[in-house]
Design an enzyme around this catalytic site. Structure first.
Site, PDB file in Angstrom:
ATOM      1  N   SER A 158      38.595  37.244  30.427  1.00 14.00           N
ATOM      2  CA  SER A 158      38.679  38.654  30.922  1.00 14.00           C
ATOM      3  C   SER A 158      37.476  39.689  30.024  1.00 14.00           C
ATOM      4  O   SER A 158      36.404  39.476  30.428  1.00 14.00           O
ATOM      5  CB  SER A 158      39.998  38.865  30.767  1.00 14.00           C
ATOM      6  OG  SER A 158      40.376  40.207  31.271  1.00 14.00           O
ATOM      7  N   ASP A 258      42.103  36.954  41.983  1.00 18.06           N
ATOM      8  CA  ASP A 258      41.702  37.865  40.768  1.00 18.06           C
ATOM      9  C   ASP A 258      41.144  38.885  41.297  1.00 18.06           C
ATOM     10  O   ASP A 258      40.038  38.869  42.054  1.00 18.06           O
ATOM     11  CB  ASP A 258      40.946  37.077  39.694  1.00 18.06           C
ATOM     12  CG  ASP A 258      40.834  37.593  38.225  1.00 18.06           C
ATOM     13  OD1 ASP A 258      40.733  38.855  38.175  1.00 18.06           O
ATOM     14  OD2 ASP A 258      41.130  36.768  37.582  1.00 18.06           O
ATOM     15  N   HIS A 288      45.022  36.641  38.054  1.00 22.27           N
ATOM     16  CA  HIS A 288      44.256  36.906  36.631  1.00 22.27           C
ATOM     17  C   HIS A 288      45.319  36.298  35.568  1.00 22.27           C
ATOM     18  O   HIS A 288      46.431  36.115  35.770  1.00 22.27           O
ATOM     19  CB  HIS A 288      44.310  38.381  36.415  1.00 22.27           C
ATOM     20  CG  HIS A 288      43.429  38.700  35.200  1.00 22.27           C
ATOM     21  ND1 HIS A 288      41.880  38.301  35.292  1.00 22.27           N
ATOM     22  CD2 HIS A 288      43.499  39.165  34.120  1.00 22.27           C
ATOM     23  CE1 HIS A 288      41.461  38.816  34.114  1.00 22.27           C
ATOM     24  NE2 HIS A 288      42.360  39.437  33.441  1.00 22.27           N
TER      25      HIS A 288
END
Length: 319
Positions: A158, A258, A288
């Site tokens: 991330s 995502d 995610h």
């Protein structure tokens, strides 16, 4: 668009574990405290870390690093610099130990996880400079820790994946330290995603966990008063880099639902066009942070691929 029906059934419970949050509506300390509660569901690390303070080479304060040493070190192997996620505004090495510990065990190399300063208190370039300082420190530990300084890779998920990509560009531009590979897990690369200037219009991405509103908050916090109009813009937001040539090989893994799916694929395409070797994986039905459900078949495939890539990139030249 309601996309819950597109989410892989085994990982769908994570949607309720990570409830939707309005980051603009709460003080940053409250946001971090709530995030810490959520991160507590992560499994414990398979290796206990050593806690070290390392110097900044950019004039900042000393930086905390968690160092994970495998029980058996692979001869001729390298090392990994791990950068944790958290949207640029939350998370810590203390809260996110499972990932770097697993990397150390799987690759058989030391892994250093860096406690970079968080926005908005410390906007760009503070987090990037902390990561670069940690990389410089790690490169200097090759003899002491017994690894090949020419086989250091950067890894992150991330925001940490975005910082890892930025660090690869930064190290190239500054003449080192050398990086042998990038492990980018659903990396946060493009500050435009979810905003008015977003070049992607995918109706099936970003409904859960990390949303467009969350993304706008994280990037705005990181940007501070930076104008994004100088040669460092690729260090800030890697998708803005004009030149992606001469970067280390990249392993990029993302989910089809995502928010970062489109920017990840676009970045992979641009890397390939610049002559950079790219191993790209997209997981259908993945949102995610989906791999926080470790027993799901999708997560097991994802984690298996990531750990195998780490072993190949950071392992000895003999494989």
């Amino acid at each position: 668009m309601d996309t819950r029906h597109l989410v892989d059934r085994e990982i769908a419970p994570i949607i309720d574990l990570f409830p939707r949050a309005d980051l603009d509506a709460a003080p940053i300390a409250q946001i971090r405290a709530k995030a810490a509660e959520t991160y507590s569901i992560l499994p414990p690390p398979v290796i206990a870390p050593e806690r070290l303070l390392v110097p900044s080479i950019h004039g900042g304060p000393d930086i905390m690093v968690f160092l994970y040493r495998p029980a058996t070190t692979r001869p001729g192997g390298g090392a990994i610099l791990h950068i944790h996620g958290g949207g640029m505004v939350m998370g810590s090495v203390e809260q996110m130990q499972a990932g770097p510990a697993a990397l150390a065990a799987a690759a058989g190399v030391p892994v250093a996880s860096v406690e970079y300063r968080l926005a908005p208190e410390h906007p760009f370039p503070a987090p990037q400079e902390d990561c670069h300082s940690a990389l410089a420190w790690l490169a200097g530990q090759a003899d002491a820790l017994g690894f090949d300084a020419g086989r250091i890779i950067v890894a992150g998920e991330s925001a940490g994946g975005g910082l890892a990509a930025a660090l690869a560009i930064m190290a190239r531009d500054l003449g080192g330290p050398a990086i042998a590979g990038q492990l980018l897990t659903y990396p946060m690369l493009d500050h435009r995603t979810g905003g008015d200037a977003c070049p992607y219009n995918n109706p099936t991405t970003g409904e859960f966990i990390w949303t467009r509103a969350s993304n706008r908050f994280g990037w705005r916090a990181l940007q501070g008063d930076y104008k994004i109009d100088d040669t460092r813009r690729g260090w800030f937001s890697p998708s803005l880099a004009d030149d992606l040539s001469n970067l280390p090989p990249a392993y990029i893994a993302t989910g089809s639902l995502d928010l970062f799916f489109d920017e990840n694929l676009d970045y992979a395409r641009r890397l390939v066009a610049a002559g950079v070797p790219v191993d790209l994986h997209s997981y259908a039905g993945a949102i995610h942070a989906f791999n926080a459900i470790p027993d799901a078949a999708l997560s097991q495939r994802f984690n298996g691929g990531l750990l195998a890539a780490a072993a190949i990139m950071a392992g000895s030249s003999g494989g």
